[in-house]
Design a protein around this motif. Structure first.
Motif, PDB file in Angstrom:
ATOM      1  N   ILE A   1      -4.785  -4.653  -0.226  1.00 19.89           N
ATOM      2  CA  ILE A   1      -5.784  -5.618   0.240  1.00 19.89           C
ATOM      3  C   ILE A   1      -5.051  -6.858   0.728  1.00 19.89           C
ATOM      4  CG2 ILE A   1      -7.802  -6.985  -0.404  1.00 19.89           C
ATOM      5  CD1 ILE A   1      -8.258  -4.882  -2.680  1.00 19.89           C
ATOM      6  N   ARG A   2      -5.377  -7.293   1.938  1.00 18.46           N
ATOM      7  CA  ARG A   2      -4.683  -8.431   2.542  1.00 18.46           C
ATOM      8  C   ARG A   2      -4.807  -9.668   1.651  1.00 18.46           C
ATOM      9  NH1 ARG A   2      -2.460  -9.315   7.258  1.00 18.46           N
ATOM     10  NH2 ARG A   2      -3.523  -7.611   8.334  1.00 18.46           N
TER      11      ARG A   2
ATOM     12  N   GLU B   1      -2.687 -13.776   1.121  1.00 19.82           N
ATOM     13  CA  GLU B   1      -2.349 -14.959   1.896  1.00 19.82           C
ATOM     14  C   GLU B   1      -0.935 -14.927   2.469  1.00 19.82           C
ATOM     15  OE1 GLU B   1      -3.088 -18.233  -0.705  1.00 19.82           O
ATOM     16  OE2 GLU B   1      -5.225 -17.818  -0.822  1.00 19.82           O
TER      17      GLU B   1
ATOM     18  N   ASP C   1       1.423  -6.613   5.236  1.00 16.11           N
ATOM     19  CA  ASP C   1       1.942  -5.879   6.388  1.00 16.11           C
ATOM     20  C   ASP C   1       3.158  -5.043   6.015  1.00 16.11           C
ATOM     21  OD1 ASP C   1       0.047  -6.901   8.315  1.00 16.11           O
ATOM     22  OD2 ASP C   1       1.118  -8.811   8.146  1.00 16.11           O
TER      23      ASP C   1
ATOM     24  N   THR D   1      -6.164   0.336   3.535  1.00 10.93           N
ATOM     25  CA  THR D   1      -5.661  -1.010   3.819  1.00 10.93           C
ATOM     26  C   THR D   1      -6.840  -1.815   4.344  1.00 10.93           C
ATOM     27  OG1 THR D   1      -4.971  -0.283   6.025  1.00 10.93           O
ATOM     28  CG2 THR D   1      -3.313  -0.248   4.298  1.00 10.93           C
ATOM     29  N   THR D   2      -7.195  -2.846   3.615  1.00 14.28           N
ATOM     30  CA  THR D   2      -8.404  -3.583   3.962  1.00 14.28           C
ATOM     31  C   THR D   2      -8.149  -5.088   3.963  1.00 14.28           C
ATOM     32  OG1 THR D   2      -9.130  -3.669   1.649  1.00 14.28           O
ATOM     33  CG2 THR D   2      -9.893  -1.796   2.973  1.00 14.28           C
ATOM     34  N   GLU D   3      -9.040  -5.778   4.611  1.00 17.73           N
ATOM     35  CA  GLU D   3      -8.978  -7.237   4.664  1.00 17.73           C
ATOM     36  C   GLU D   3      -9.542  -7.866   3.398  1.00 17.73           C
ATOM     37  OE1 GLU D   3      -7.658  -9.167   7.151  1.00 17.73           O
ATOM     38  OE2 GLU D   3      -7.005  -7.323   8.127  1.00 17.73           O
ATOM     39  N   THR D   4     -10.532  -7.177   2.793  1.00 16.43           N
ATOM     40  CA  THR D   4     -11.227  -7.766   1.649  1.00 16.43           C
ATOM     41  C   THR D   4     -11.431  -6.732   0.537  1.00 16.43           C
ATOM     42  OG1 THR D   4     -13.442  -7.164   2.428  1.00 16.43           O
ATOM     43  CG2 THR D   4     -12.539  -9.284   3.207  1.00 16.43           C
TER      44      THR D   4
ATOM     45  N   GLN E   1     -14.420  -4.443   1.328  1.00 17.36           N
ATOM     46  CA  GLN E   1     -14.092  -3.307   2.197  1.00 17.36           C
ATOM     47  C   GLN E   1     -13.431  -2.190   1.394  1.00 17.36           C
ATOM     48  OE1 GLN E   1     -11.622  -5.223   5.110  1.00 17.36           O
ATOM     49  NE2 GLN E   1     -13.338  -5.680   6.487  1.00 17.36           N
TER      50      GLN E   1
END
Length: 155
Positions: free
Chosen positions: A83-84, A86, A91, A118-121, A124
């Motif tokens: 999860i992405r 800061e 990446d 692989t998610t932003e939040t 998700q």
């Protein structure tokens, strides 16, 4: 015109290894449950599904490689959740785990399936682990079944 080959989704007499990242385990446990359920529904004996827990997504490829070299499984699934955050760490982890998992299959000939979401939040990730978007662990299991059976047809 030549023959057409396509793997089926029957898991009778097949063995699978599932490598699961412990990081974000509240997500990866759901992915694992989806994969196991899918395998059993498609005829894989529950005793023929081995689960290997690793610390994080970066440890998935090397563990999958060890399993593939032992040749005890017809197919391998790698499950994780990145999860992405800061930092650019997201990446690096997602790219390197994807490359490594792909390399295992290419180098060994054992179907090795990328089941890392692989998610932003977090929302998700939850959606992809059995909520609104289905269960990507189950999708990875279907892919593994199809590839194992296709390789049987090829051989």
């Amino acid at each position: 015109m030549g023959k057409t080959f396509e793997g089926n989704l029957v898991g009778n007499n097949k063995t699978f290894g599932i490598v699961v990242s412990r990081f974000n385990s509240f997500i990866t446990k759901r992915l694992l449950e989806g994969a196991q359920d899918c395998f059993v529904r498609h005829g894989v004996n529950a005793n023929n599904i081995d689960v290997f827990w690793v610390p994080g997504a970066c440890e998935l490829p090397i563990t999958a490689m060890r399993l593939a070299k032992n040749a005890k499984h017809d197919g391998i699934i790698c499950l994780g959740s990145v999860i992405r955050g800061e930092t650019p760490h997201f990446d690096y982890v997602s790219n390197e785990s994807a490359k490594g998992i792909s390399e295992v299959g290419l180098k060994t000939g054992i179907p090795t399936i990328y089941g890392v979401i692989t998610t932003e939040t977090l929302e998700q990730a939850i959606d992809r682990a059995g909520a609104r978007v289905g269960n990507k662990g189950a999708e990875a299991a279907l892919t593994a079944l199809e590839m194992v059976n296709l390789f049987d047809e090829i051989d």
